[in-house]
Design a protein around this motif. Structure first.
Motif, short mmCIF file in Angstrom:
data_model
loop_
_atom_site.label_atom_id
_atom_site.label_comp_id
_atom_site.label_asym_id
_atom_site.label_seq_id
_atom_site.Cartn_x
_atom_site.Cartn_y
_atom_site.Cartn_z
N LEU A 299 0.82 -1.17 0.02
CA LEU A 299 0.07 -0.20 -0.02
C LEU A 299 0.91 1.32 -0.02
N PHE A 300 1.86 1.26 0.88
CA PHE A 300 2.83 2.41 0.99
C PHE A 300 3.46 2.64 -0.58
N VAL A 301 3.94 1.60 -0.88
CA VAL A 301 4.45 1.77 -2.20
C VAL A 301 3.79 2.15 -3.40
N ALA A 302 2.48 1.67 -3.47
CA ALA A 302 1.80 1.80 -4.53
C ALA A 302 1.01 3.45 -4.34
N SER A 303 0.89 3.64 -3.10
CA SER A 303 0.15 5.05 -3.08
C SER A 303 1.29 6.24 -3.16
N GLU A 304 2.36 5.88 -2.68
CA GLU A 304 3.45 6.95 -2.79
C GLU A 304 3.95 7.12 -4.35
N ARG A 305 3.86 6.01 -4.98
CA ARG A 305 4.44 6.05 -6.33
C ARG A 305 3.30 7.11 -7.13
N GLY A 306 2.00 6.42 -6.88
CA GLY A 306 0.98 7.20 -7.60
C GLY A 306 0.85 8.60 -7.15
N LEU A 307 0.96 8.98 -5.93
CA LEU A 307 0.82 10.23 -5.49
C LEU A 307 2.07 11.14 -5.77
N ALA A 308 3.14 10.56 -6.15
CA ALA A 308 4.17 11.23 -6.64
C ALA A 308 4.02 11.76 -7.89
N GLN A 309 3.53 10.97 -8.63
CA GLN A 309 3.22 11.03 -10.21
C GLN A 309 1.94 12.20 -10.15
N LEU A 310 1.00 12.14 -9.34
CA LEU A 310 0.02 13.15 -9.36
C LEU A 310 0.56 14.62 -9.06
N ARG A 311 1.51 14.55 -7.90
CA ARG A 311 1.97 15.73 -7.69
C ARG A 311 2.71 16.38 -8.99
N VAL A 312 3.51 15.48 -9.45
CA VAL A 312 4.26 15.93 -10.84
C VAL A 312 3.31 16.61 -11.68
N ASP A 313 2.13 15.69 -12.04
CA ASP A 313 1.16 16.03 -13.23
C ASP A 313 0.77 17.42 -12.96
N ALA A 314 0.38 17.62 -11.41
CA ALA A 314 -0.51 18.74 -10.94
C ALA A 314 0.54 19.84 -11.17
N PHE A 315 1.75 19.76 -10.93
CA PHE A 315 2.76 20.96 -10.96
C PHE A 315 2.76 21.17 -12.32
N ARG A 316 3.11 20.19 -13.29
CA ARG A 316 3.31 20.65 -14.77
C ARG A 316 1.80 21.40 -15.20
N HIS A 317 0.91 20.96 -14.80
CA HIS A 317 -0.52 21.42 -15.23
C HIS A 317 -0.56 22.93 -14.88
N VAL A 318 -0.23 23.22 -13.68
CA VAL A 318 -0.08 24.59 -13.09
C VAL A 318 0.56 25.43 -14.34
N HIS A 319 1.88 25.01 -14.45
CA HIS A 319 2.54 25.57 -15.46
C HIS A 319 2.03 25.95 -16.71
N ASP A 320 1.17 24.99 -17.32
CA ASP A 320 0.46 25.04 -18.41
C ASP A 320 -0.90 25.83 -18.15
N LEU A 321 -1.33 26.51 -17.14
CA LEU A 321 -2.47 27.33 -16.95
C LEU A 321 -2.06 28.61 -17.25
N SER A 322 -2.76 29.43 -18.07
CA SER A 322 -2.30 30.90 -18.12
C SER A 322 -2.64 31.75 -16.97
#
Lengths: 616, 603
Positions: free
Chosen positions: B96-119
């Motif tokens: 559970l720890f491994v799967a959720s941390e992996r998934g959420l790290a990706q979510l963090r990065v995706d959200a970060f990138r998306h913020v930069h894509d928003l004007s």
């Protein structure tokens, strides 16, 4: 849930220094200081805290009572009813009443433990936030200058919360101790030998917990500091979004963020692996204890040393106490964090010093004469005095401009005029009275300053201008008119009542600066101090403001004005110019005179407006 | 889903879970096995009391002369179950720890990138703090939920199902009785959850307010003192803290009431089972043994129900956080990068063309109206106008930080919305007025302009812009730390670094937002000279705040209330006697002091 988890950035990102401290704090001392802190919090909220502990004990007692009622109902309702073939009505009513009574009492216990316990925690943090902010308001500016803003905000928010977070599990832990004592007494009454088994298992639980916390806490601190890194990278990257976007660096920024995010992920997984090991272990241990009790118990029953009922009772007490015992572990686990938080909070609460004000009021009204006499000032950590032997006299109603390069001491002079700091030597007098003799209220009434950096309160336009002072709307509008702010304020949907700040209207830098100017003017000060107060305003608007200001100051009861100026348009207001160079007055006179005789001055005032022309 | 003015398109809790898992596929990977392990390990845990009870009943309970060997089978079974379920629990948690941390790290990065894509990011500075918490504390909340609360919820639900099955096996009638007792709780749980979620929303609101007022005595310390408003400030702070306290206490009340009602329902179930058990038993349908067994079984049901209730309240916060992250990711990027599918711009210095361009923020009035203008290659254009006239919007449209509502912006003949970001940014660059620097060395900051620039190239640019002497004055050269937001440097020096950075990027078209803040004269001179050299041979548009910039431009565009009202050279526009002439007059008034003075010592 505490607001730690919901707060936006200021407290959401605990500074990493905080967490590194935690990693290195000496654990033996932590426990002692931690218990002292617990005592302090308990004393301050003794009534509510006692209630919450009573609630917690009640909850535990009712959990035990529930099982007892079930046994009672079996013996007095179910068995007799089946034996007699008819419902034992009286006993049944009694059992129902008992079940409901236990449920209601347990409900009260929950309310005591969760609600009142929560209230104790929230009251403590509210109380200490008030104390810290009160301190901020009384400590002198010199103290403020020595401490970074971010640190002070975190002292009042995250650190206060960290200090008292231990009070969330505390009522339960104290209740558990009571339960534990009761359980041990009951076990001793049942069977001494079996109790000794229990007394082995509980310390073992406890020891595992301590070992666990120590093994885990450096890893948790490390993860926490990485969490701080993730937050700073995001902060910085979003702050510089325009640069990132216009240079097309989104992918590289994402890569930079991915790197720290992955470090955090791996650190979290490392923490998770330890937790994964310990949680099942802590759950299994009491069960193993019960097995041990039964194994020994069977032997003792067989040899006639114990009754079967006693063994069952000891085993049962084990199951009741085993889980809640972990609450003590939670408290011990929180202690280091609390101690670090408290150290930071008390560094503010223990800070000493305040600006002492006099009690004098200024007689009369209208503009004052300003006399700056032999003023010398240096910051505590500076190598050299920022201002040295400054002498300036200004007649009532006159306008004096202070001109000088960056770092020449202009802004420091304005701070001295409003007593944000006091000089080491010399004095500032208005109408012959040393400003140190004036009461705080009188000083603020007589001298108004418009600082270089605009600060607006998270409040309405009106309140930002009046600051709670007693001014009519006409006064406010008149001040807004002078600074050319009446137009945009009138266009705001709520006019003077429009809220500024996070949830309100966003103003441009120039508009903010104009409100800050209006704030000073509305009070009709007798000395007006402006520190580059129109720097963010459009030139055309600035021109209009300066015209209106000139008209305002030319009034008979218009203020004496000291203005720090960069632009010629502002200098044009002045009757006299003081040219500061590296902390001393290099020259003074009218602008024309200074332009004529000082090359440095000429370079300085020409540079901003006509840099190109000067170069060519 | 809430009684509070239902927000349009607000996702329900279940929808959030589904969407959240879809966004982080790593969490879903092997989730089935993890859940099976979770249920097995906890069911194992709850079987232990039964095994122990059996041991006691069959061995100890009989009293006289029980031998250890009589109960050894039970004890070994119990030991086995304890060990096995412990190991299963360990395995489950690690997964559970491994799967959720992996998934959420990706979510963090995706959200970060998306913020930069928003004007919107470039439009609203006040939202930045909020956006940071989307990629930090909000995701931390979700991780807490997945690793502790969420799994407990699943396990509790599993236990409730198992307990129901066991109860039904003993007596379906009494099972119905138990369920009926919990029905009111089950129904009101939704209501409690909604109230709680609203209560936490209010708490969050008061936290924001409180942070704002607590900042006043710190950030506004000098204003507070200068105006002697300490008491008023303290009252505001106290009130803000008080509102936060009240909101927290209100939320706690709801939590306590929810827990307490679960407890009362449990008591009710116990009582009802005894009453109905005896009644049904006496009618001959249940044995006494069954009734007694059932009375104990109720505990297996009540425990997980209480746990689920507790967990539900914690889940509200996590769901709210997850919702915020998902909503961020679901906000469409309004300025879309055509990417590899996009066209590339032709080589050589290009001009720009606005064709019928109108811009308005969503739901707002037009900020820029019907702009038609062509800028020739290598032309040096100055834009002037008051705050709010639309000049900054013009600059942002030209660099495609935003897209027009109507009309087309072209570089050369190419519609810039068809050009890949990569290519577009090689050609056109916006230089913001206050040079934002990253907390790193000078070198790192310069490399933002050109990733792979060699050291000699960096130094060469200092030379080219006439900044060699300034560079020489830096004691640590390229290794100088610039501090947070570049604060170790003066405002003027930050501008210099921004100019060098832009020169390294070497775009053919520069859009410059001129600095308004005053800096010391020497740096000012340097910046002016460097800027001149930077703009040489390039097309440029400068948002001008100074007379000299407009005077020296090839062409001046004057904006007023969103329209392009004047267009011409400085001299032409002064003669025209319109908006520009008026602006010019006030500039001249500022400068007049210098010009009408006899220059005794010409520079």
């Amino acid at each position: 849930m505490s607001d730690r988890t919901t707060a936006e950035p200021a407290s959401a990102a605990p500074s990493d220094a905080d967490e590194r401290d935690l990693g290195t704090t000496d654990h033996t001392h932590v426990t002692g200081r931690g218990f002292a802190l617990l005592g302090q919090g308990i004393r301050e909220q003794r009534f509510l805290f006692s209630l919450s502990v009573i609630g917690s004990v009640l909850y535990g007692a009712m959990t035990v009572a529930d099982a007892w009622v079930l046994g009672w109902a079996t013996d007095h309702v179910i068995r007799p009813s089946f034996a007699r073939g008819e419902i034992a009505k009286g006993a049944l009513a009694g059992a129902i009443a008992l079940f409901l009574a236990v449920a209601i009492l347990r409900g009260l216990g929950v309310i005591g433990r969760r609600l009142i316990g929560g209230v104790v925690f929230y009251r403590l943090i509210a109380d200490y936030r008030r104390r810290v902010t009160r301190k901020y308001l009384s400590l002198p500016m010199a103290w403020h200058h020595r401490h970074p803003t971010g640190q002070l905000l975190s002292n009042a928010n995250a650190d206060v919360e960290a200090t008292w977070s231990v009070f969330m599990p505390l009522p339960m832990a104290v209740g558990v101790i009571a339960m534990l004592v009761a359980a041990i007494v009951a076990m001793l009454a049942a069977d001494v030998v079996l109790t000794i088994v229990g007394l082995i298992v509980f310390p073992a639980l406890f020891a595992i917990n301590v070992f666990y916390q120590r093994w885990l806490s450096p890893k948790v601190s490390y993860a926490q500091s990485l969490r701080g890194d993730v937050s700073s990278v995001a902060h910085e990257s979003f702050d510089g979004a325009l640069v990132v976007k216009s240079l097309g660096r989104e992918a590289d920024e994402t890569e930079r963020f991915t790197k720290v995010t992955h470090e955090l992920r791996d650190a979290n997984i490392a923490v998770g692996r330890i937790r994964s090991m310990f949680d099942p272990l802590l759950e299994a241990l009491p069960n193993l204890g019960i097995l041990l009790v039964i194994v020994l118990g069977v032997g003792r029953v067989a040899s006639g040393a114990a009754d079967p009922g006693d063994v069952v009772q000891v085993a049962y007490l084990f199951t009741v106490v085993a889980f809640p015992v972990r609450a003590i572990g939670w408290v011990l686990g929180e202690l280091p964090r609390s101690v670090v938080g408290w150290e930071r909070v008390s560094s503010v609460l223990d800070a000493e010093g305040s600006m002492a004000y006099g009690s004098r009021t200024l007689p009369g009204g209208g503009p004052v004469a300003l006399d700056i006499d032999g003023l010398t000032f240096g910051y505590a950590d500076g190598d050299r005095d920022v201002l040295r032997g400054i002498d300036v006299e200004v007649e009532p109603g006159k306008v004096i401009a202070v001109v000088g390069a960056t770092g020449s001491g202009k802004s420091t002079l304005t701070s001295l005029l409003t007593r944000l700091v006091d000089p080491q030597h010399g004095a500032i007098r208005v109408d012959g009275h040393d400003i140190r003799e004036l009461s705080h209220a009188e000083l603020a009434k007589a001298i108004a300053v418009v600082p270089q950096a605009t600060f607006l309160f998270d409040d309405s336009v009106r309140e930002n201008v009046t600051l709670g002072g007693d001014f009519s709307d006409e006064d406010v509008w008149a001040a807004l008119r002078t600074v050319q702010a009446d137009g945009f304020v009138a266009r705001l949907p709520a006019g003077l009542d429009a809220e500024l700040g996070e949830r309100g209207t966003t103003l441009s830098g120039g508009q903010r600066q104009r409100l800050s100017l209006a704030r000073a003017l509305v009070r009709r000060p007798r000395l007006l101090v402006m520190d580059d107060a129109t720097s963010a305003v459009d030139p055309e608007v600035e021109q209009r403001i300066l015209k209106a200001l000139a008209a305002h100051t030319a009034d008979d009861d218009g203020p004496t004005v000291l203005v720090v100026a960069y632009r010629k348009a502002t200098i044009a207001l002045a009757d006299e110019v003081v040219f500061l160079d590296d902390g001393v007055i290099a020259d003074r006179g009218s602008h024309d005179e200074l332009v004529a005789r000082s090359a440095d001055y000429r370079n300085l005032v020409n540079a901003y407006d006509h840099a190109r022309e000067v170069e060519s | 889903m809430s009684a509070q003015a239902p927000e349009e398109g607000r996702l329900t809790g279940i929808a959030i879970l589904r969407r959240g898992l879809a966004l982080s596929p790593a969490i879903k990977e092997g989730l089935g096995l993890t859940l099976v392990l979770a249920i097995l390990s906890t069911i194992g845990g709850s079987v232990i009391p039964i095994v122990i009870k059996q041991t006691v009943d069959s061995g100890l309970g009989k009293g006289n002369g029980t031998e250890l060997s009589d109960v050894a089978g039970y004890l070994f079974a119990a030991l086995g179950i304890i060990v096995v379920s412990g190991l299963l629990a360990y395995w489950m948690r690690v997964r559970l720890f491994v799967a959720s941390e992996r998934g959420l790290a990706q979510l963090r990065v995706d959200a970060f990138r998306h913020v930069h894509d928003l004007s919107m990011l470039t439009q609203n500075a006040e939202r930045r703090g909020v956006l940071v918490s989307r990629v930090t504390s909000d995701i931390d909340q979700v991780s807490q939920f997945l690793q502790f609360t969420g799994i407990m919820m699943v396990v509790s639900l599993g236990q409730i199902v198992v307990a129901t099955a066991i109860m039904a096996w003993f007596s379906w009638q009494l099972t119905i009785v138990v369920w009926v007792c919990f029905l009111p709780l089950a129904i009101s749980l939704k209501y409690f959850a909604e109230r709680l979620s609203r209560a936490y929303d209010i708490v969050r609101g008061t936290v924001g307010e409180m942070l704002a007022v607590i900042a006043e005595p710190v950030v506004g310390a000098s204003v507070v003192r200068a105006y002697a408003i300490e008491r008023r400030t303290q009252e505001r702070v106290d009130a803000g803290i008080g509102r936060n306290l009240d909101a927290n206490v209100r939320a706690q009340k709801l939590v306590a009431v929810t827990f307490a009602s679960a407890g009362v329902a449990g008591g009710l179930a116990n009582a009802a089972v005894i009453a109905f058990g005896v009644a049904i038993g006496l009618s001959g349908q249940l044995s006494m043994g069954t009734v007694i067994a059932f009375a104990f079984l109720v505990g297996l049901f009540v425990g997980p129900v209480q746990m689920a209730t507790q967990v539900l309240t914690d889940a509200q916060n996590a769901i709210a956080s997850w919702r915020r992250v998902i909503e961020l990711l679901d906000t469409p990027a309004d300025v879309v990068d055509p990417g590899a599918a996009g066209t590339t711009l032709p080589g050589g210095v290009l001009g720009a063309r606005f064709e019928g361009v109108t811009f308005a923020y969503p739901g707002g009035p037009d900020v820029l109206k019907d702009i038609d203008v062509e800028i020739a290659p290598r032309q040096r254009v100055a834009i002037v106008g008051e705050t709010g006239s639309g000049k900054t919007t013009f600059a942002k449209l030209l660099t495609r930080l935003m897209d027009p509502t109507v009309g087309v912006v072209r570089l050369g003949d190419t519609d810039i919305s068809q050009v890949s970001f990569d290519d577009l940014r090689r050609h056109v660059l916006m230089v913001p007025q206050e040079g934002f620097l990253f907390d790193a060395t000078l070198r790192d900051n310069l490399l933002y302009g050109k990733k792979d620039a060699a050291e000699t190239e960096l130094l060469e640019v200092f030379d080219r812009l006439g900044l060699a002497d300034w560079y020489a004055s830096l004691p640590r050269g390229l290794d100088s730390q610039v501090g947070q937001r570049g604060e170790s440097l003066s405002a003027g020096e930050r501008q210099l670094v921004a100019l060098v950075r832009s020169a390294l990027a070497d775009p053919e078209f520069i859009v410059l937002d001129e600095a308004t803040s005053a800096v010391d004269p020497q740096t000012e001179l340097r910046a002016t000279r460097a800027l001149d050299r930077l703009l040489e041979g390039r097309s440029s548009v400068t948002i001008a705040h100074r007379l000299s910039t407009a005077e020296n431009a090839d062409r001046v565009l004057v904006f007023d209330a969103g329209r392009l009202v004047e267009d011409g050279t400085h001299a032409e526009l002064v003669r025209l006697g319109g908006v520009y002439a008026r602006l010019h007059a006030s500039w001249v008034a500022q400068a007049s002091l210098a010009t009408h003075q006899p220059v005794v010592d010409p520079v």
